[in-house]
Design a protein around this motif. Structure first.
Motif, PDB file in Angstrom:
ATOM      1  N   TYR A  90       2.997  -2.645  11.046  1.00 33.94           N
ATOM      2  CA  TYR A  90       3.877  -1.930  10.119  1.00 33.94           C
ATOM      3  C   TYR A  90       4.963  -2.841   9.562  1.00 33.94           C
ATOM      4  CZ  TYR A  90       6.914   1.637   8.136  1.00 33.94           C
ATOM      5  OH  TYR A  90       7.676   2.392   7.271  1.00 33.94           O
ATOM      6  N   GLU A  91       5.385  -3.821  10.364  1.00 34.41           N
ATOM      7  CA  GLU A  91       6.439  -4.725   9.898  1.00 34.41           C
ATOM      8  C   GLU A  91       5.958  -5.561   8.713  1.00 34.41           C
ATOM      9  OE1 GLU A  91       9.257  -4.172  11.243  1.00 34.41           O
ATOM     10  OE2 GLU A  91       8.374  -2.856  12.764  1.00 34.41           O
ATOM     11  N   LYS A  92       4.649  -5.750   8.602  1.00 36.01           N
ATOM     12  CA  LYS A  92       4.100  -6.596   7.545  1.00 36.01           C
ATOM     13  C   LYS A  92       3.646  -5.810   6.316  1.00 36.01           C
ATOM     14  CE  LYS A  92       1.272  -8.212  10.693  1.00 36.01           C
ATOM     15  NZ  LYS A  92       0.213  -8.924  11.427  1.00 36.01           N
ATOM     16  N   VAL A  93       3.609  -4.494   6.429  1.00 36.17           N
ATOM     17  CA  VAL A  93       3.080  -3.695   5.322  1.00 36.17           C
ATOM     18  C   VAL A  93       4.161  -3.509   4.256  1.00 36.17           C
ATOM     19  CG1 VAL A  93       3.715  -1.385   6.162  1.00 36.17           C
ATOM     20  CG2 VAL A  93       1.643  -1.671   4.821  1.00 36.17           C
ATOM     21  N   SER A  94       3.751  -3.501   2.995  1.00 36.88           N
ATOM     22  CA  SER A  94       4.674  -3.294   1.884  1.00 36.88           C
ATOM     23  C   SER A  94       4.452  -1.906   1.286  1.00 36.88           C
ATOM     24  CB  SER A  94       4.459  -4.354   0.800  1.00 36.88           C
ATOM     25  OG  SER A  94       3.205  -4.160   0.155  1.00 36.88           O
ATOM     26  N   MET A  95       5.380  -1.499   0.422  1.00 39.60           N
ATOM     27  CA  MET A  95       5.233  -0.203  -0.232  1.00 39.60           C
ATOM     28  C   MET A  95       4.014  -0.204  -1.145  1.00 39.60           C
ATOM     29  SD  MET A  95       6.707   2.606   0.139  1.00 39.60           S
ATOM     30  CE  MET A  95       5.802   4.034  -0.425  1.00 39.60           C
ATOM     31  N   ASP A  96       3.723  -1.341  -1.767  1.00 40.53           N
ATOM     32  CA  ASP A  96       2.525  -1.446  -2.610  1.00 40.53           C
ATOM     33  C   ASP A  96       1.263  -1.205  -1.788  1.00 40.53           C
ATOM     34  OD1 ASP A  96       3.977  -1.937  -4.881  1.00 40.53           O
ATOM     35  OD2 ASP A  96       3.816  -4.117  -4.749  1.00 40.53           O
ATOM     36  N   ASP A  97       1.246  -1.682  -0.546  1.00 34.12           N
ATOM     37  CA  ASP A  97       0.096  -1.454   0.336  1.00 34.12           C
ATOM     38  C   ASP A  97      -0.084   0.038   0.601  1.00 34.12           C
ATOM     39  OD1 ASP A  97      -0.344  -4.203   0.586  1.00 34.12           O
ATOM     40  OD2 ASP A  97       0.984  -4.372   2.330  1.00 34.12           O
ATOM     41  N   ILE A  98       1.026   0.739   0.847  1.00 33.62           N
ATOM     42  CA  ILE A  98       0.963   2.179   1.129  1.00 33.62           C
ATOM     43  C   ILE A  98       0.477   2.945  -0.097  1.00 33.62           C
ATOM     44  CG2 ILE A  98       2.324   4.215   1.718  1.00 33.62           C
ATOM     45  CD1 ILE A  98       1.942   2.368   4.078  1.00 33.62           C
ATOM     46  N   VAL A  99       0.997   2.600  -1.276  1.00 36.27           N
ATOM     47  CA  VAL A  99       0.589   3.276  -2.513  1.00 36.27           C
ATOM     48  C   VAL A  99      -0.900   3.050  -2.768  1.00 36.27           C
ATOM     49  CG1 VAL A  99       0.895   3.348  -5.012  1.00 36.27           C
ATOM     50  CG2 VAL A  99       2.892   3.143  -3.528  1.00 36.27           C
ATOM     51  N   SER A 100      -1.355   1.809  -2.589  1.00 35.60           N
ATOM     52  CA  SER A 100      -2.768   1.486  -2.786  1.00 35.60           C
ATOM     53  C   SER A 100      -3.649   2.233  -1.800  1.00 35.60           C
ATOM     54  CB  SER A 100      -2.970  -0.031  -2.637  1.00 35.60           C
ATOM     55  OG  SER A 100      -4.336  -0.363  -2.690  1.00 35.60           O
ATOM     56  N   LEU A 101      -3.217   2.291  -0.554  1.00 33.84           N
ATOM     57  CA  LEU A 101      -3.976   3.010   0.474  1.00 33.84           C
ATOM     58  C   LEU A 101      -4.121   4.485   0.101  1.00 33.84           C
ATOM     59  CD1 LEU A 101      -3.354   2.772   4.303  1.00 33.84           C
ATOM     60  CD2 LEU A 101      -3.146   4.974   3.182  1.00 33.84           C
ATOM     61  N   CYS A 102      -3.026   5.098  -0.356  1.00 33.47           N
ATOM     62  CA  CYS A 102      -3.045   6.530  -0.695  1.00 33.47           C
ATOM     63  C   CYS A 102      -4.007   6.823  -1.842  1.00 33.47           C
ATOM     64  CB  CYS A 102      -1.642   6.996  -1.055  1.00 33.47           C
ATOM     65  SG  CYS A 102      -0.541   7.123   0.360  1.00 33.47           S
ATOM     66  N   LYS A 103      -4.036   5.945  -2.829  1.00 32.90           N
ATOM     67  CA  LYS A 103      -4.934   6.174  -3.959  1.00 32.90           C
ATOM     68  C   LYS A 103      -6.385   5.924  -3.560  1.00 32.90           C
ATOM     69  CE  LYS A 103      -5.949   4.944  -8.716  1.00 32.90           C
ATOM     70  NZ  LYS A 103      -5.665   4.062  -9.870  1.00 32.90           N
ATOM     71  N   ARG A 104      -6.613   4.821  -2.812  1.00 28.95           N
ATOM     72  CA  ARG A 104      -7.973   4.433  -2.445  1.00 28.95           C
ATOM     73  C   ARG A 104      -8.645   5.461  -1.548  1.00 28.95           C
ATOM     74  NH1 ARG A 104      -6.428   0.125  -0.462  1.00 28.95           N
ATOM     75  NH2 ARG A 104      -6.704   0.468   1.780  1.00 28.95           N
ATOM     76  N   ARG A 105      -7.884   6.111  -0.717  1.00 33.64           N
ATOM     77  CA  ARG A 105      -8.462   7.051   0.246  1.00 33.64           C
ATOM     78  C   ARG A 105      -8.319   8.505  -0.176  1.00 33.64           C
ATOM     79  NH1 ARG A 105      -6.391   3.759   5.637  1.00 33.64           N
ATOM     80  NH2 ARG A 105      -7.611   1.890   5.214  1.00 33.64           N
ATOM     81  N   GLY A 106      -7.897   8.743  -1.420  1.00 27.53           N
ATOM     82  CA  GLY A 106      -7.877  10.107  -1.934  1.00 27.53           C
ATOM     83  C   GLY A 106      -6.761  10.950  -1.375  1.00 27.53           C
ATOM     84  N   ILE A 107      -5.605  10.325  -1.083  1.00 25.95           N
ATOM     85  CA  ILE A 107      -4.467  11.080  -0.569  1.00 25.95           C
ATOM     86  C   ILE A 107      -3.536  11.473  -1.710  1.00 25.95           C
ATOM     87  CG2 ILE A 107      -2.515  11.052   1.031  1.00 25.95           C
ATOM     88  CD1 ILE A 107      -4.059   9.021   2.721  1.00 25.95           C
ATOM     89  N   ILE A 108      -3.100  10.506  -2.496  1.00 24.02           N
ATOM     90  CA  ILE A 108      -2.169  10.781  -3.601  1.00 24.02           C
ATOM     91  C   ILE A 108      -2.549   9.931  -4.805  1.00 24.02           C
ATOM     92  CG2 ILE A 108       0.248  10.727  -4.352  1.00 24.02           C
ATOM     93  CD1 ILE A 108       0.976  10.884  -1.322  1.00 24.02           C
ATOM     94  N   PHE A 109      -2.578  10.556  -5.986  1.00 20.66           N
ATOM     95  CA  PHE A 109      -2.863   9.861  -7.245  1.00 20.66           C
ATOM     96  C   PHE A 109      -1.660   9.973  -8.186  1.00 20.66           C
ATOM     97  CE2 PHE A 109      -7.135  11.978  -6.317  1.00 20.66           C
ATOM     98  CZ  PHE A 109      -7.621  10.895  -5.603  1.00 20.66           C
ATOM     99  N   PRO A 110      -1.489   9.017  -9.094  1.00 25.40           N
ATOM    100  CA  PRO A 110      -0.493   9.203 -10.156  1.00 25.40           C
ATOM    101  C   PRO A 110      -0.909  10.385 -11.035  1.00 25.40           C
ATOM    102  CG  PRO A 110      -1.251   6.911 -10.046  1.00 25.40           C
ATOM    103  CD  PRO A 110      -2.173   7.710  -9.187  1.00 25.40           C
ATOM    104  N   SER A 111       0.049  11.222 -11.398  1.00 25.90           N
ATOM    105  CA  SER A 111      -0.277  12.372 -12.240  1.00 25.90           C
ATOM    106  C   SER A 111      -0.670  11.916 -13.642  1.00 25.90           C
ATOM    107  CB  SER A 111       0.927  13.310 -12.321  1.00 25.90           C
ATOM    108  OG  SER A 111       0.629  14.434 -13.120  1.00 25.90           O
ATOM    109  N   SER A 112      -1.627  12.624 -14.248  1.00 22.86           N
ATOM    110  CA  SER A 112      -2.066  12.347 -15.625  1.00 22.86           C
ATOM    111  C   SER A 112      -2.500  10.895 -15.805  1.00 22.86           C
ATOM    112  CB  SER A 112      -0.948  12.673 -16.624  1.00 22.86           C
ATOM    113  OG  SER A 112      -0.348  13.909 -16.361  1.00 22.86           O
TER     114      SER A 112
END
Length: 593
Positions: A90-112
């Motif tokens: 977790y110390e090495k993970v960035s916010m970009d990593d979390i955003v990418s993970l959420c989109k790639r795994r179908g958790i959260i997408f940008p609206s529209s």
């Protein structure tokens, strides 16, 4: 004729001898291979680290028939020592990593997204919708269903506009804003931090840096970059300067503002801070004049206060008691940022817990709600080592609050507020009594007195909690030397509770048994069906989305023991369980009973 017979017979004898020898060698090799396989399976069974509870009907997986060259265990998971956990992941993970993970795994997408998105708005995907539902269900069960002193409410998003006049939102619900005159970009002034650049040798202030709010390391990095550029422009490259002393931009004087650079242009082009009202305005009905103006609610709390009398009277609750609500709120954020942490459409989970007045009354109640809130956050899988506490004092307190304690969380972008537990006094009910002219006081039958109740407000954002849970669940380890990234959700929060895996998909009887189990499980939980690919690959797919259990239906299930193999996501350990005990086993692991 004898010569011909002999000529033919000799080659035939040689051929027969070669065939016989080949057959003998193949049989010998088969016996050796079978013995080696049996020995390996036996050793694995003896070395298993899984402990069977006393009195349990669970049975270990027996050696498969030698004709079945299949296994529900991948090679790397046969090792007794289990996964090697990377505690620094977790110390090495960035916010970009979390955003990418959420989109790639179908958790959260940008609206529209097909229209290039819309800043400050997000859509929850298939897994995100399940995760969000689990979060809300867990909160409701913890704070409403399991308590006798809390009732529920679901108020409308649009209230009579006078509501917001009485609550103070029309006049005072604003954030300080600054504009960059060069780039036309807009910033929240309380999210910009400035610091003077002071030369060590002379003590001279040669300029300023200005950075956006982030974690300490990122802010210092951005400030150093600006300082290096400024010193170079002043022919002072390499000069040593004091450490940065960041202050919020709203504290800067007019003279300082004339020298503080904009984060967008790098030049002193920022306007002085001014207030910006955060409420979304709309029109109700056919008219478009001032009489039709209404607002999307910026918080859910006011819907509770204006329904205090209705909820208390119909539920026959006596003080102390609470009214809980989960609902959408909308704020026209100047600069939405940090993914779903600060967005323009969000969801809140709030309780207004009404208590008697008195200076010595509120503190024990606030302490109870602080403890209850911590218990809930830990119960859903939040990492305690990432949590903190911030007690508001002095100017940090809202004008109506007697006290407020925030639960903070260390996100990749820094430590931020996750939840607040405030002692709000009787400000809101008093304001609505005055604004509406209706009586909102309470008659206490025990003390025989009337009073306007005070309240304790534990308020938690659904979206912020989801982000904190994803961060808490992020994990990396090595299984048999192979790196594994997965989400370590608490079983009751996991979007998919279990994945049912038939060992092969071309044996009708085996698939039928697996499908029957799948149908039984999905009556109670959200479960997945995966019959494609090697069993190890299917395990990895389940791990990636945080599925806590994989259930393999194999040949032993239909031929020998009517049992299945259940694999644990975190330890990769496996246990053999009779089919009729699968639901009780999962219920204990997921629901706790």
């Amino acid at each position: 004729g004898r010569t011909i017979e002999c000529t033919i017979a000799v080659p035939l004898c040689v051929a027969y001898w070669i065939i016989a020898m080949t057959f003998s060698l193949r049989c010998a090799f088969g016996v050796w291979l079978a013995a080696a396989t049996l020995e390996t399976n036996s050793n694995m069974m003896m070395a298993s680290a899984f402990t069977i509870p006393r009195g349990s009907n669970m049975v270990r997986s027996s050696a498969r028939p030698l004709t079945r060259m299949f296994s529900a265990t991948t090679d790397e998971e046969k090792k007794v020592e289990g996964p090697v956990v990377d505690h620094e992941a977790y110390e090495k993970v960035s916010m970009d990593d979390i955003v990418s993970l959420c989109k790639r795994r179908g958790i959260i997408f940008p609206s529209s997204e097909i229209y290039n998105g819309y800043a400050g708005f997000y859509d929850y995907g298939p897994l995100g919708a399940e995760l969000k539902k689990n979060v809300k269900d867990a909160w409701w069960a913890h704070f409403v269903t399991r308590r006798e002193d809390v009732v529920g409410l679901d108020s409308s998003i649009i209230h009579n506009p006078t509501t917001w006049q009485s609550s103070g939102h029309l006049d005072g619900f604003s954030d300080p804003m600054v504009d960059c005159k060069e780039t036309k970009l807009r910033f929240r002034a309380d999210q910009l931090f400035y610091s003077p650049i002071v030369i060590k040798e002379s003590g001279e202030t040669v300029g300023y840096v200005c950075v956006q709010e982030a974690n300490d390391a990122d802010m210092v990095k951005a400030a150093k970059k600006q300082a290096k550029k400024l010193l170079k422009e002043k022919d002072m490259a390499g000069a040593e300067y004091e450490g940065f002393s960041f202050q919020e931009l709203i504290e800067a004087s007019e003279e300082e503002m004339s020298q503080i650079p904009s984060p967008a242009s790098g030049l002193p082009t920022l306007t002085m801070p001014r207030d910006f009202n955060l409420m979304f305005q709309t029109n109700v009905g056919a008219a478009t004049d001032a009489s039709a103006v209404a607002y999307l609610r910026p918080e859910t709390a006011q819907g509770i206060f204006i329904n205090f009398k209705n909820a208390q009277g119909t539920s026959r609750q006596k003080i102390p008691f609470g009214i809980a609500q989960i609902g959408k709120a909308f704020r026209n954020e100047i600069t939405p940022r940090n993914f779903i942490f600060r967005s323009r459409e969000f969801e809140q989970m709030e309780v207004e817990y009404f208590i008697p007045p008195g200076d010595d009354v509120w503190e024990p109640f606030q302490k109870q709600w602080i403890d209850a809130s911590k218990e809930f956050l830990l119960s859903v899988g939040l990492r305690e080592d990432l949590m903190g506490w911030d007690v508001h004092e002095g100017d940090k307190l809202a004008h109506y609050a007697r006290a407020c304690t925030d639960v903070t969380f260390r996100f990749p972008f820094g430590e931020q507020e996750l939840m607040g537990i405030a002692a709000r006094g009787n400000y809101d009910l008093s304001q609505h009594m005055e604004g509406s002219g209706k009586n909102l006081d309470y008659y206490d039958e025990q003390t025989k007195e009337k009073y306007i109740p005070h309240c304790i407000e534990p308020s938690l954002g659904v979206d912020r909690l989801i982000l904190a849970l994803i961060c808490s669940a992020y994990a990396e380890d090595e299984v048999g030397g192979e790196k594994r990234n997965f989400l370590k959700f608490h079983p009751k929060m996991a979007p998919i509770k279990a994945s049912v895996l038939p060992l092969v998909k071309n044996k009708e009887e085996l698939v039928g048994v697996a499908r029957e189990l799948f149908d039984q499980l999905r009556v109670r939980w959200n479960v997945a069906w995966d019959a494609t690919g090697a069993i190890g690959r299917r395990y990895r797919r389940a791990d990636e989305v945080g599925t806590p259990f994989c259930i393999t239906v194999d040949f032993d299930t239909i031929e020998k023991d009517n049992a299945v193999t259940i694999r644990d996501r975190d330890s990769t350990e496996q246990v053999r369980i009779p089919m009729d005990e699968v639901i009780p086993y999962l219920s204990k692991q997921i629901d706790g009973y």
